[in-house]
Motif scaffolding. Sequence first.
Motif, PDB file in Angstrom:
ATOM      1  N   GLU A  19       0.836  -1.188   0.000  1.00 52.09           N
ATOM      2  CA  GLU A  19       0.000   0.000   0.000  1.00 52.09           C
ATOM      3  C   GLU A  19       0.875   1.244   0.000  1.00 52.09           C
ATOM      4  OE1 GLU A  19      -3.983  -1.009   2.358  1.00 52.09           O
ATOM      5  OE2 GLU A  19      -2.179  -1.066   3.624  1.00 52.09           O
ATOM      6  N   GLN A  26      -4.833   2.342  -3.606  1.00 44.80           N
ATOM      7  CA  GLN A  26      -3.595   2.465  -4.391  1.00 44.80           C
ATOM      8  C   GLN A  26      -2.468   1.631  -3.789  1.00 44.80           C
ATOM      9  OE1 GLN A  26      -0.803   5.930  -4.384  1.00 44.80           O
ATOM     10  NE2 GLN A  26      -1.724   6.278  -6.423  1.00 44.80           N
ATOM     11  N   ASP A  39      -4.558   0.479  -8.944  1.00 43.33           N
ATOM     12  CA  ASP A  39      -5.584   1.185  -8.183  1.00 43.33           C
ATOM     13  C   ASP A  39      -6.939   0.766  -8.712  1.00 43.33           C
ATOM     14  OD1 ASP A  39      -6.775   2.984  -6.412  1.00 43.33           O
ATOM     15  OD2 ASP A  39      -5.823   4.762  -7.270  1.00 43.33           O
ATOM     16  N   GLY A  46     -11.429   4.347  -5.707  1.00 53.46           N
ATOM     17  CA  GLY A  46      -9.997   4.503  -5.886  1.00 53.46           C
ATOM     18  C   GLY A  46      -9.648   5.893  -6.383  1.00 53.46           C
ATOM     19  N   SER A  49      -5.368   5.840 -10.354  1.00 55.62           N
ATOM     20  CA  SER A  49      -3.953   6.140 -10.621  1.00 55.62           C
ATOM     21  C   SER A  49      -3.197   5.010 -11.317  1.00 55.62           C
ATOM     22  CB  SER A  49      -3.242   6.496  -9.314  1.00 55.62           C
ATOM     23  OG  SER A  49      -3.321   5.424  -8.406  1.00 55.62           O
ATOM     24  N   ASP A  52      -6.432  -1.655 -12.677  1.00 55.95           N
ATOM     25  CA  ASP A  52      -6.921  -2.479 -11.579  1.00 55.95           C
ATOM     26  C   ASP A  52      -6.366  -3.899 -11.745  1.00 55.95           C
ATOM     27  OD1 ASP A  52      -8.640  -4.151 -13.169  1.00 55.95           O
ATOM     28  OD2 ASP A  52     -10.373  -2.865 -12.807  1.00 55.95           O
TER      29      ASP A  52
END
Length: 169
Positions: A19, A26, A39, A46, A49, A52
């Motif tokens: 993390e 993120q 993210d 989220g 950024s 996924d």
Amino acid sequence: MADSSTTTAPDMDAIQVHETGAGLFQVEIQARGARFLADEPVAFGGMGSGPDPYDLLASALGACTTMTLRLYARRKGWPLESVSVRVSHARASLNARDSFTREVIVTGDLDETQKTRLAEIADRCPVHQTLDRGADVVTHFVAPVPATQETGTGLHMRHMSEACGSERA
């Protein structure tokens, strides 16, 4: 649950994910010196950024397909100019079977026999085979260990070479 004091020897091909503390989902991914973010989209809480996790899985299939086709064509001495792969992922529910649709575009002065063979080789890429047969996931909770900067063992490259067979041009 495993004893939290358990330690294991570091896997040189292991990907490190942690993390970032920015946003709810993120994470930073470290893979052999490369660092990038993953993210969830803003619409799902989220920051948007990075890709996924399903995007990363589809990306692995596309990357492996592209690399495997390039390696095979190079070994055969075929006039493959470029390869691009578009992958989409769908699943109706959490318990349903996943479905990946892969669209492959190859350019170059390839005949139909070569294109047919490349389609066969695409299905032999290591990530395609992993998805096709499924995988076992074993989880251990372990004590923290320092991250390593080792370059890995080249497991994917070895499997890709195996998928292409020992055929040479």
